[in-house]
Design a protein around this motif. Structure first.
Motif, short mmCIF file in Angstrom:
data_model
loop_
_atom_site.label_atom_id
_atom_site.label_comp_id
_atom_site.label_asym_id
_atom_site.label_seq_id
_atom_site.Cartn_x
_atom_site.Cartn_y
_atom_site.Cartn_z
N GLN A 48 0.83 -1.20 0.00
CA GLN A 48 0.00 0.00 0.00
C GLN A 48 0.87 1.26 0.00
O GLN A 48 0.58 2.22 -0.71
CB GLN A 48 -0.95 0.00 1.21
N ASN A 51 2.40 1.65 -3.47
CA ASN A 51 1.39 2.18 -4.41
C ASN A 51 1.15 3.66 -4.21
O ASN A 51 0.94 4.40 -5.18
CB ASN A 51 0.08 1.39 -4.28
N ASN A 112 -4.34 -3.26 -7.50
CA ASN A 112 -3.78 -2.30 -6.54
C ASN A 112 -4.89 -1.58 -5.78
O ASN A 112 -4.80 -1.39 -4.57
CB ASN A 112 -2.91 -1.26 -7.25
N ASN A 113 -5.93 -1.18 -6.51
CA ASN A 113 -7.03 -0.46 -5.88
C ASN A 113 -7.73 -1.33 -4.83
O ASN A 113 -8.09 -0.85 -3.76
CB ASN A 113 -8.04 0.03 -6.92
N ASP A 116 -5.41 -1.55 -1.88
CA ASP A 116 -5.36 -0.28 -1.15
C ASP A 116 -6.59 -0.07 -0.28
O ASP A 116 -6.51 0.61 0.75
CB ASP A 116 -5.19 0.89 -2.13
N TRP A 129 -4.61 -10.61 -0.13
CA TRP A 129 -3.16 -10.57 -0.29
C TRP A 129 -2.63 -11.82 -0.98
O TRP A 129 -1.79 -11.74 -1.87
CB TRP A 129 -2.50 -10.38 1.07
#
Length: 161
Positions: A48, A51, A112-113, A116, A129
């Motif tokens: 996170q 990113n 990624n979103n 996050d 994960w």
């Protein structure tokens, strides 16, 4: 003069693709493996943070700039099709745009979103994960190969010119 501009564009494309390929290579070969070895909450928090930082780093102008340069190379290759190296320029631009940019937008960014949005301490985040490590890395391999291949095609275009 126009030949010099095309040569300069090919150098920009080559170096941009190579730099991006190197970053993706690092993630594919050891960064993601290292993050997968630490406890899930720490790995999630680290990714996170990566990113968040990468979106405000020099990576972003390189990412978008190399994509734009590759699309300009595609257009110029079609416009100057009769010239040596035009086919390699076209191939390099298309491989980079589809294999790096489209892959990133369609696969890696949504992953990624989702990551996050996860709370690193939750049980659901651990499942997210585990999937993220596998799927994100698989698509990162594609981006690595596409960026490396495009850099090679742009070098070949330069050699043929």
């Amino acid at each position: 003069m126009t030949g010099t501009i095309v040569d300069l564009l090919l150098w920009v494309c080559t170096l941009g693709c190579a730099l991006i390929a190197g970053l993706y290579f690092a993630f594919s070969t050891f960064i993601m493996a290292a993050l997968g070895r630490i406890p899930a909450p720490a790995g999630i928090a680290a990714m996170q943070a990566i990113n968040a930082v990468i979106q405000r780093s020099l990576f972003m102008p390189l990412f978008f700039g190399s994509t734009l340069a590759s699309l300009v190379a595609v257009a110029l290759s079609l416009w100057r099709w009769a010239e040596p190296g035009a086919a390699m320029m076209l191939a390099g631009g298309l491989v980079y745009f589809v294999g790096m940019f489209v892959c990133t937008v369609v696969f890696n960014v949504p992953l990624n979103n989702r990551l996050d949005a996860a709370d690193p301490q939750s049980e659901a985040a651990r499942d997210t994960w585990t999937r993220y490590l596998r799927v994100w890395t698989r698509w990162n391999h594609v981006r690595t190969l596409a960026s490396t291949g495009a850099a090679g095609l742009f070098v070949l275009a330069l050699v043929l010119r």
